[in-house]
Write an enzyme that holds these catalytic residues in place. Sequence first.
Site: not given
Length: 268
Positions: A115-117, A120, A182-183, A195-196, A213
């Site tokens: 995923r991005g980010g 977390t 967080a997303i 997702g979240l 993050c």
Amino acid sequence: MRDISQVPETVSAPAAPRRPRRDEPYRPASAATPLLLAHGGVLTVERLGTVPYRPTWALQDELAQQRRERRIGDRLLLLEHFPVYTIGRGGDEANLLATPDRLRELGAEFIRIDRGGDITFHGPGQLVAYPIVELRDPLDLRRYVRTLEAAIIATAAAFGVAAHRSEGLTGVWVEGERKLAAIGVRVKRGVTTHGLALNVSTDLRWFGEMIPCGIADKEVTSLAHELGRPVDMAEVEDRLAASLADELGLSLATGQPSLVGPAGASEQ
């Protein structure tokens, strides 16, 4: 004889859909401005309970492929994870403060994912939502993320917590200082995964083992921490599912028990 004095008309190819500009204002999903390919359709919810991360990641990919092949409609997975720290593409592993020995002591995993980010945490007391939905072309990933944020904000408000977006930061915040949710998402051939993560009654000490993050000067919070009282997870699940369906422009439906499950153990 064939008349060759006239130049044949040229048929222009349809113009490619315009990619949204980064500065375009957020537009909620509607019949006039749909976000999803199946706007007005059904969002089927699957509640998986508390599950390990890796098989649930594989399950998302499997369902996303089924969605691309039109074998299933839009889905929403609701669950909690056993303790795990995940880091997205391009994330900085230096933001994980815990050593491998410390992770073993805590009983937590560390996994780099697609995923991005940045980094977390997922664990008990945190509601994780994985929408497996097909976006309408031209893909507008920023709008999709804003839609997830809107659903979280509406959910928090239903429990008496005033949450909001923060300029330049992804996720949902309280008073601009404490991150409530967080997303991190991925879109492959039009279909979303990941997702979240909404902190409901998460033990916030888990976040002390990392720089959440990659943002060192902000705190992390939960619904229970903000309210000073316990919050029922099932009630938050119901509210978040309804808010996501509403914001995505879908009607809510509930999946059959054990229809899907990590590693396929309970699939029918």
